[in-house]
Design a protein around this motif. Sequence first.
Motif, PDB file in Angstrom:
ATOM      1  N   ILE A 156       0.808  -1.364  -0.118  1.00 49.78           N
ATOM      2  CA  ILE A 156      -0.041   0.082   0.076  1.00 49.78           C
ATOM      3  C   ILE A 156       0.891   1.117   0.104  1.00 49.78           C
ATOM      4  CG2 ILE A 156      -1.754   1.201   1.291  1.00 49.78           C
ATOM      5  CD1 ILE A 156      -2.669  -1.464   2.145  1.00 49.78           C
ATOM      6  N   VAL A 157       0.772   1.984  -0.974  1.00 53.19           N
ATOM      7  CA  VAL A 157       1.684   3.172  -1.273  1.00 53.19           C
ATOM      8  C   VAL A 157       1.360   4.420  -0.854  1.00 53.19           C
ATOM      9  CG1 VAL A 157       2.887   4.143  -3.076  1.00 53.19           C
ATOM     10  CG2 VAL A 157       2.588   1.618  -2.988  1.00 53.19           C
ATOM     11  N   ASP A 158       2.387   5.239  -0.385  1.00 51.72           N
ATOM     12  CA  ASP A 158       1.960   6.763  -0.419  1.00 51.72           C
ATOM     13  C   ASP A 158       1.874   7.465  -1.609  1.00 51.72           C
ATOM     14  OD1 ASP A 158       2.519   9.454   0.114  1.00 51.72           O
ATOM     15  OD2 ASP A 158       3.142   9.126   2.121  1.00 51.72           O
ATOM     16  N   LEU A 159       0.888   7.928  -2.134  1.00 51.25           N
ATOM     17  CA  LEU A 159       0.728   8.567  -3.283  1.00 51.25           C
ATOM     18  C   LEU A 159       1.167   9.799  -3.444  1.00 51.25           C
ATOM     19  CD1 LEU A 159      -3.324   8.052  -4.035  1.00 51.25           C
ATOM     20  CD2 LEU A 159      -1.164   6.627  -4.558  1.00 51.25           C
ATOM     21  N   GLU A 160       1.833  10.443  -2.486  1.00 53.39           N
ATOM     22  CA  GLU A 160       2.523  11.678  -2.694  1.00 53.39           C
ATOM     23  C   GLU A 160       4.221  11.347  -2.979  1.00 53.39           C
ATOM     24  OE1 GLU A 160       3.804  15.621  -0.214  1.00 53.39           O
ATOM     25  OE2 GLU A 160       2.287  14.244   0.480  1.00 53.39           O
ATOM     26  N   THR A 161       4.610  10.363  -2.067  1.00 52.57           N
ATOM     27  CA  THR A 161       6.150   9.947  -2.121  1.00 52.57           C
ATOM     28  C   THR A 161       6.480   8.746  -3.124  1.00 52.57           C
ATOM     29  OG1 THR A 161       6.139   8.469  -0.245  1.00 52.57           O
ATOM     30  CG2 THR A 161       6.683  10.959   0.116  1.00 52.57           C
ATOM     31  N   GLY A 162       5.358   7.880  -3.351  1.00 50.32           N
ATOM     32  CA  GLY A 162       5.492   6.540  -4.097  1.00 50.32           C
ATOM     33  C   GLY A 162       6.102   5.597  -3.332  1.00 50.32           C
ATOM     34  N   ARG A 163       6.402   5.771  -2.276  1.00 51.88           N
ATOM     35  CA  ARG A 163       6.954   4.805  -1.337  1.00 51.88           C
ATOM     36  C   ARG A 163       5.830   3.782  -0.472  1.00 51.88           C
ATOM     37  NH1 ARG A 163      12.216   5.813   0.032  1.00 51.88           N
ATOM     38  NH2 ARG A 163      13.142   7.646  -0.660  1.00 51.88           N
ATOM     39  N   MET A 164       6.200   2.360  -0.414  1.00 57.38           N
ATOM     40  CA  MET A 164       5.585   1.508   0.309  1.00 57.38           C
ATOM     41  C   MET A 164       5.243   2.183   1.827  1.00 57.38           C
ATOM     42  SD  MET A 164       6.313  -2.451   0.810  1.00 57.38           S
ATOM     43  CE  MET A 164       7.783  -2.329   1.654  1.00 57.38           C
ATOM     44  N   SER A 165       3.930   2.089   2.268  1.00 59.60           N
ATOM     45  CA  SER A 165       3.879   2.368   3.612  1.00 59.60           C
ATOM     46  C   SER A 165       3.635   1.320   4.435  1.00 59.60           C
ATOM     47  CB  SER A 165       2.540   3.314   3.544  1.00 59.60           C
ATOM     48  OG  SER A 165       1.919   3.577   4.967  1.00 59.60           O
ATOM     49  N   THR A 166       2.664   0.287   4.099  1.00 59.98           N
ATOM     50  CA  THR A 166       2.091  -0.713   4.718  1.00 59.98           C
ATOM     51  C   THR A 166       1.861  -1.977   3.550  1.00 59.98           C
ATOM     52  OG1 THR A 166      -0.054  -0.167   4.810  1.00 59.98           O
ATOM     53  CG2 THR A 166       0.854   0.374   6.447  1.00 59.98           C
ATOM     54  N   VAL A 167       1.686  -3.140   4.136  1.00 55.98           N
ATOM     55  CA  VAL A 167       1.166  -4.153   3.239  1.00 55.98           C
ATOM     56  C   VAL A 167      -0.010  -4.931   3.362  1.00 55.98           C
ATOM     57  CG1 VAL A 167       3.489  -4.687   2.339  1.00 55.98           C
ATOM     58  CG2 VAL A 167       2.694  -5.894   4.373  1.00 55.98           C
ATOM     59  N   GLU A 168      -0.700  -5.394   2.517  1.00 54.97           N
ATOM     60  CA  GLU A 168      -2.047  -6.543   3.162  1.00 54.97           C
ATOM     61  C   GLU A 168      -1.962  -7.636   2.673  1.00 54.97           C
ATOM     62  OE1 GLU A 168      -6.561  -7.317   1.726  1.00 54.97           O
ATOM     63  OE2 GLU A 168      -5.481  -5.357   0.824  1.00 54.97           O
ATOM     64  N   ALA A 169      -1.897  -8.715   3.712  1.00 55.23           N
ATOM     65  CA  ALA A 169      -1.810 -10.205   3.736  1.00 55.23           C
ATOM     66  C   ALA A 169      -2.933 -10.612   2.911  1.00 55.23           C
ATOM     67  CB  ALA A 169      -1.794 -10.621   5.205  1.00 55.23           C
ATOM     68  N   LEU A 170      -2.549 -11.545   1.944  1.00 55.15           N
ATOM     69  CA  LEU A 170      -3.454 -12.050   1.286  1.00 55.15           C
ATOM     70  C   LEU A 170      -3.294 -13.401   1.045  1.00 55.15           C
ATOM     71  CD1 LEU A 170      -3.284  -9.337  -1.709  1.00 55.15           C
ATOM     72  CD2 LEU A 170      -5.373  -9.696  -0.051  1.00 55.15           C
ATOM     73  N   LEU A 171      -4.405 -14.342   1.291  1.00 59.20           N
ATOM     74  CA  LEU A 171      -4.102 -15.654   1.401  1.00 59.20           C
ATOM     75  C   LEU A 171      -4.201 -16.402  -0.046  1.00 59.20           C
ATOM     76  CD1 LEU A 171      -4.358 -18.266   3.338  1.00 59.20           C
ATOM     77  CD2 LEU A 171      -6.717 -18.377   3.286  1.00 59.20           C
ATOM     78  N   ARG A 172      -3.331 -17.379  -0.098  1.00 55.83           N
ATOM     79  CA  ARG A 172      -3.088 -18.186  -1.331  1.00 55.83           C
ATOM     80  C   ARG A 172      -3.078 -19.822  -1.018  1.00 55.83           C
ATOM     81  NH1 ARG A 172      -4.341 -14.128  -2.852  1.00 55.83           N
ATOM     82  NH2 ARG A 172      -3.307 -12.441  -4.118  1.00 55.83           N
ATOM     83  N   TRP A 173      -3.576 -20.608  -1.921  1.00 55.03           N
ATOM     84  CA  TRP A 173      -3.754 -21.852  -1.656  1.00 55.03           C
ATOM     85  C   TRP A 173      -3.115 -22.643  -2.947  1.00 55.03           C
ATOM     86  CZ3 TRP A 173      -8.775 -25.210  -0.861  1.00 55.03           C
ATOM     87  CH2 TRP A 173      -8.511 -26.213  -0.324  1.00 55.03           C
TER      88      TRP A 173
END
Length: 280
Positions: free
Chosen positions: A48-65
Amino acid sequence: YEAKRAGRRTWVVFDEAMHARLARSGPIQAALRVAIERGELSIDYQPIVDLETGRMSTVEALLRWTHPELGVLDPAEFIPIAEESGHIIVIGEWVLRQACAQWMRWQAQDAAAAPAGISVNLSRVQMALGSHLVTVVNDALESTGMPPEALQLEITERELMKDPGAARELLLALASLGARLALDDFGTGTSSLACLREHPFHSVKIDRSYVTGLSHDRHVLAVAHATVNVIENLGMVSVAEGVETQAELATLQALGCRFGQGRLFAPPLPPDRVLGALKV
């Protein structure tokens, strides 16, 4: 059951597609019981990216199988089955603990490059656990040593409105732990903007259906503009989902949206690729 799933006061006609789906759901449900023990489940993380700086702020965990015989299964297929069967309770707790532990590993590996936080989705079945869910979240934080403010729990708008009173009590209890809360898929359900001030949300994720319509539908643009303004004026953080083009990014920046998530920035990534993502 298909009619109930589609909503109240409706009907459906049985067809071959439904038969194929039902025939497939049986083996999937049975396999879910042992998916964790067999090491078939994994978690990808989307920045999840800061739209002003383009840097990654956080992440979302997404389940895979990845099933040994059925192959890679779409979460849209197996998660509803997990919810209906109740397996989502065990799986959801596993995802929570794995995500918290992974965040701690990133911090130990490279705190400067690591995401500041991590988001984990909560299902309707987990929310129905009430106070037990609060205990599960607290145990995951304590056992991994993760600071509560680095954890964000995402709740969809539809689940929130099924029982607003009970949902508010649960969210207040989760917030009391120090965890942050996000309203996911905002704009797809039946709640009004007024519901934002009645629940302790830190951020609101604007559904991708608004984002994809920004460049060609002035009505969508107007609603998105108003939505971002309300979110930010309430002291919450606006996050746009499903950002895929530079035109969408430019429009969101002009609207004052703070953060974005989508394949324009990065797809969901395995844990070992997250720290190297989006270095500016």
